[in-house]
Scaffold this active site. Structure first.
Site, PDB file in Angstrom:
ATOM      1  N   SER A 267     -33.141 -12.711   7.954  1.00  0.00           N
ATOM      2  CA  SER A 267     -31.969 -13.227   7.247  1.00  0.00           C
ATOM      3  C   SER A 267     -31.792 -14.369   6.506  1.00  0.00           C
ATOM      4  O   SER A 267     -30.876 -14.651   5.339  1.00  0.00           O
ATOM      5  CB  SER A 267     -30.823 -12.629   8.591  1.00  0.00           C
ATOM      6  OG  SER A 267     -30.253 -11.175   8.649  1.00  0.00           O
TER       7      SER A 267
ATOM      8  N   HIS B 184     -22.637 -13.347   9.566  1.00  0.00           N
ATOM      9  CA  HIS B 184     -23.638 -13.697   9.305  1.00  0.00           C
ATOM     10  C   HIS B 184     -23.312 -14.180   8.457  1.00  0.00           C
ATOM     11  O   HIS B 184     -24.511 -14.079   7.359  1.00  0.00           O
ATOM     12  CB  HIS B 184     -24.241 -11.938  10.003  1.00  0.00           C
ATOM     13  CG  HIS B 184     -25.577 -11.795   9.255  1.00  0.00           C
ATOM     14  ND1 HIS B 184     -26.073 -11.476   8.288  1.00  0.00           N
ATOM     15  CD2 HIS B 184     -26.257 -11.985   9.965  1.00  0.00           C
ATOM     16  CE1 HIS B 184     -27.360 -11.373   8.776  1.00  0.00           C
ATOM     17  NE2 HIS B 184     -27.684 -12.012   9.381  1.00  0.00           N
TER      18      HIS B 184
ATOM     19  N   ASN C  82     -36.918  -8.106  11.735  1.00  0.00           N
ATOM     20  CA  ASN C  82     -37.245  -9.663  12.667  1.00  0.00           C
ATOM     21  C   ASN C  82     -38.038  -8.541  13.999  1.00  0.00           C
ATOM     22  O   ASN C  82     -38.341  -9.198  15.027  1.00  0.00           O
ATOM     23  CB  ASN C  82     -35.763  -9.933  13.195  1.00  0.00           C
ATOM     24  CG  ASN C  82     -35.250 -10.875  12.012  1.00  0.00           C
ATOM     25  OD1 ASN C  82     -36.222 -10.646  10.768  1.00  0.00           O
ATOM     26  ND2 ASN C  82     -33.814 -10.720  12.113  1.00  0.00           N
TER      27      ASN C  82
ATOM     28  N   ASP D 238     -23.731  -7.569   3.322  1.00  0.00           N
ATOM     29  CA  ASP D 238     -23.273  -8.234   4.186  1.00  0.00           C
ATOM     30  C   ASP D 238     -22.231  -8.019   5.011  1.00  0.00           C
ATOM     31  O   ASP D 238     -21.516  -6.863   5.003  1.00  0.00           O
ATOM     32  CB  ASP D 238     -23.884 -10.093   4.347  1.00  0.00           C
ATOM     33  CG  ASP D 238     -24.326 -10.072   5.748  1.00  0.00           C
ATOM     34  OD1 ASP D 238     -24.025 -10.223   6.925  1.00  0.00           O
ATOM     35  OD2 ASP D 238     -25.862 -10.592   5.062  1.00  0.00           O
TER      36      ASP D 238
END
Length: 589
Positions: A529, A375, A467, A342
């Site tokens: 996520s 994130h 998404n 990530d």
């Protein structure tokens, strides 16, 4: 074999990563870079208004959660007969507390810490929530502040000034907040509101209320009602601990049809959606939802493991929904490592202390895997934050180590090469599970080679479905070696943004998920996520119970013991259903 024997591996170029909060992409996004949210295949059914509203809900709940942290500590301090903890410790523990003072009945200072408080010019305290009084926000030296105060049984009072910079730090660029009187006092840089000319919310616009404070976060959206089958005139409510159901029902004129404390089924006296919204404004209500007509498999367990983390009970609905408290009787994730591929992970966060092993920066080929985006830290906390440590949140896998692999820069951008390189590094340095809350719609040979390498080394691979409410295949999620995770909400319905298709394997909670964040904060975010690390944490729990299990066996256990949602044993929206931690762990030989 429950897992699909094939997933379509048609094509992937290299724009990777699921959005932290499902944000708009930059104009002319280049396909050779990895981004937090690629809307190249944006489906018109996911309206920007709906996304803005979802984000506003995250912001409202995050604000409430942060104030919960401040005021809980304040309440604990004021209820002690002997003031054995110095005020300086309160200021040190909460960096946004500018000053705090203990005063007597004549406003004379007994003890103080932090910046000096002008007790001769106290603001008006307009709101009371959980016996703590709040002032309206006010401006001072280009910052927004609020004062809170709590009366002690002794007749003294604790007064504290809080700098609202912590809200500004996570406020959306296009959001704005009005206080309980409708006066706008804070906004993102693109809110498009002139605060000098306009002091009330625009007419006809919707706002999401911050629970307890009655602040409104402005959104310009319209939400659509859901058409799922429900039991008519019934609503399920979970009440706060120690609530007397009978007294609460009489006081609020509710009719209780069934009770299994802290859950009650109420007879809806008005339309169900409106009744639910009314209930959500009650501070005794943890959640309110429809009584859906489908039936999930009931799991009966004699004991629940209830960690003492501050936000576990009031905010982590997501963990209860996947039956994790019962599952913790059987596994804690010891001797397992979860690689978070990530934006890196913040090693200084107090709820991640001691959890991180050596990491890797695949962008510049160094060991600096510190998160400068947020994130990755949020994803890591969901999977394996410190648990039962009083502070913050509980992670899915208590004892698992976190391996931070930085493949995305400050802006959430990288390349397919950096992702592939990060996968190789994680496998070669002992990762048992790899979480990839990132993806896009193009095949990349270098990425697929890395996926095949990891799978050949018996590493369990997890990825988010995407998404954008589309059935276009997301990669690496669509590769057959990867467990693909879609998102569901608190009502066990597919999140409106969650991608779907034959490549979806399983579902997990993905809306309004609280977790760790930069600057020692905790915030709520939404997206697939957030759903994926729930499954990564479960994979680590399974691995810890029997390290000899192969990654295919781990995948089959997770999918085979998911709670079916939607039509059929498998469907394109939920895969094999929502994960069930307890059922999965109790099935292991």
């Amino acid at each position: 074999m429950l897992r699909r024997s094939e997933k379509w591996a048609i094509a992937l170029a290299s724009t990777l990563i699921i959005g932290m909060l499902i944000i708009k992409p930059a104009p002319n996004m280049h396909r050779a870079s990895i981004h937090q949210q690629s809307n190249n295949h944006f489906n018109a059914s996911v309206s920007q208004e709906a996304i803005d509203h979802l984000q506003a809900e995250d912001l409202a709940l995050t604000t409430n959660m942060m104030f919960h942290s401040f005021t809980t500590s304040l309440e604990e301090w004021t209820t002690r007969e002997q003031l054995d903890r110095k005020l300086e410790e309160e200021v040190e523990q909460h960096p946004y507390i500018e000053g705090i003072a203990l005063v007597d009945g004549t406003n004379q200072i007994i003890e103080k810490a932090g910046s000096s408080l002008d007790l001769n010019e106290l603001p008006v305290f307009t709101t009371t929530y959980n016996a703590i009084q709040y002032s309206l926000p006010y401006q001072k030296e280009d910052h927004s502040y609020i004062m809170v105060k709590k009366a002690l049984a002794s007749g003294n009072t604790v007064i504290s000034e809080i700098n609202l910079a912590f809200i500004q730090s996570f406020l959306s660029k296009h959001a704005m907040i009005a206080d309980s009187e409708g006066t706008l006092f804070m906004s993102g840089e693109n809110a498009q509101v002139d605060f000098n000319q306009q002091t009330t919310l625009p007419d006809g616009q919707q706002a999401t209320t911050v629970p307890g404070l009655n602040w409104n976060i402005y959104v310009n959206s319209q939400t659509k009602s859901q058409n799922n089958p429900i039991v008519a005139e019934e609503v399920i409510v979970k009440l706060a601990p120690n609530t007397n159901v009978e007294q609460w029902a009489i006081k609020n004129d509710h009719t209780v049809l069934k009770e299994n404390h802290p859950y009650v089924v109420l007879q809806s006296t008005i339309e169900e959606d409106a009744y639910i919204q009314k209930l959500k404004s009650d501070e005794a209500v943890i959640f309110a939802e429809h009584n859906y007509s489908f039936v999930n498999k009931a799991v009966i367990q004699e004991t629940k493991v209830e960690p003492n983390d501050e936000f576990f009970k009031p905010y982590q609905w997501n963990l209860e929904q996947i039956d994790i408290e019962e599952g913790w009787n059987y596994a804690n994730g010891s001797y397992t490592t979860i690689a978070i591929i990530d934006s890196g992970v913040d090693p200084e966060h107090p709820d991640l202390q001691g959890k991180l092993v050596e990491g890797y920066n695949a962008i510049d080929d160094t060991s600096n895997a510190i998160d400068d985006n947020g994130h990755g830290t949020h994803v890591a906390g969901i999977a394996a934050a410190l648990t039962n440590n009083v502070e913050g949140i509980a992670g899915v896998s208590w004892q698992s180590k976190i391996m931070p692999i930085k493949v995305l820069n400050t802006d959430g951008e990288g390349s397919s090469f950096s992702v592939a390189r990060g996968i190789y590094w994680a496998v070669d340095h002992g990762a048992d599970v790899i979480n990839m809350s990132l993806g896009d719609y193009y095949h990349s040979d270098v990425l697929y080679d890395a996926i095949e390498y990891a799978y050949s080394k018996d590493v369990t691979l997890i990825s988010a479905s995407g998404n954008e409410n589309t059935d276009d295949q997301m990669y690496p999620a669509a590769y057959p070696q990867v467990i693909t995770v879609a998102s569901v909400n608190q009502d066990k319905n597919r999140s409106f943004f969650s991608n779907y298709g034959d490549y979806v394997d399983v579902s997990a909670p993905g809306e309004h998920i609280p977790s760790t964040y930069l600057e020692n904060q905790y915030i709520l975010l939404s997206g697939t996520s957030m759903a994926a690390p729930h499954v990564a944490g479960l994979a680590a729990l399974v691995h810890s119970t029997n390290p000899s299990l192969s990654n295919e066996e781990i995948g089959n256990l997770i999918l085979g013991h998911a709670n079916q949602l939607g039509d059929g044993d498998f469907n394109v929206y939920y895969g094999y259903g929502e994960i069930d931690v307890n059922d999965t762990l109790t099935s292991i030989d």
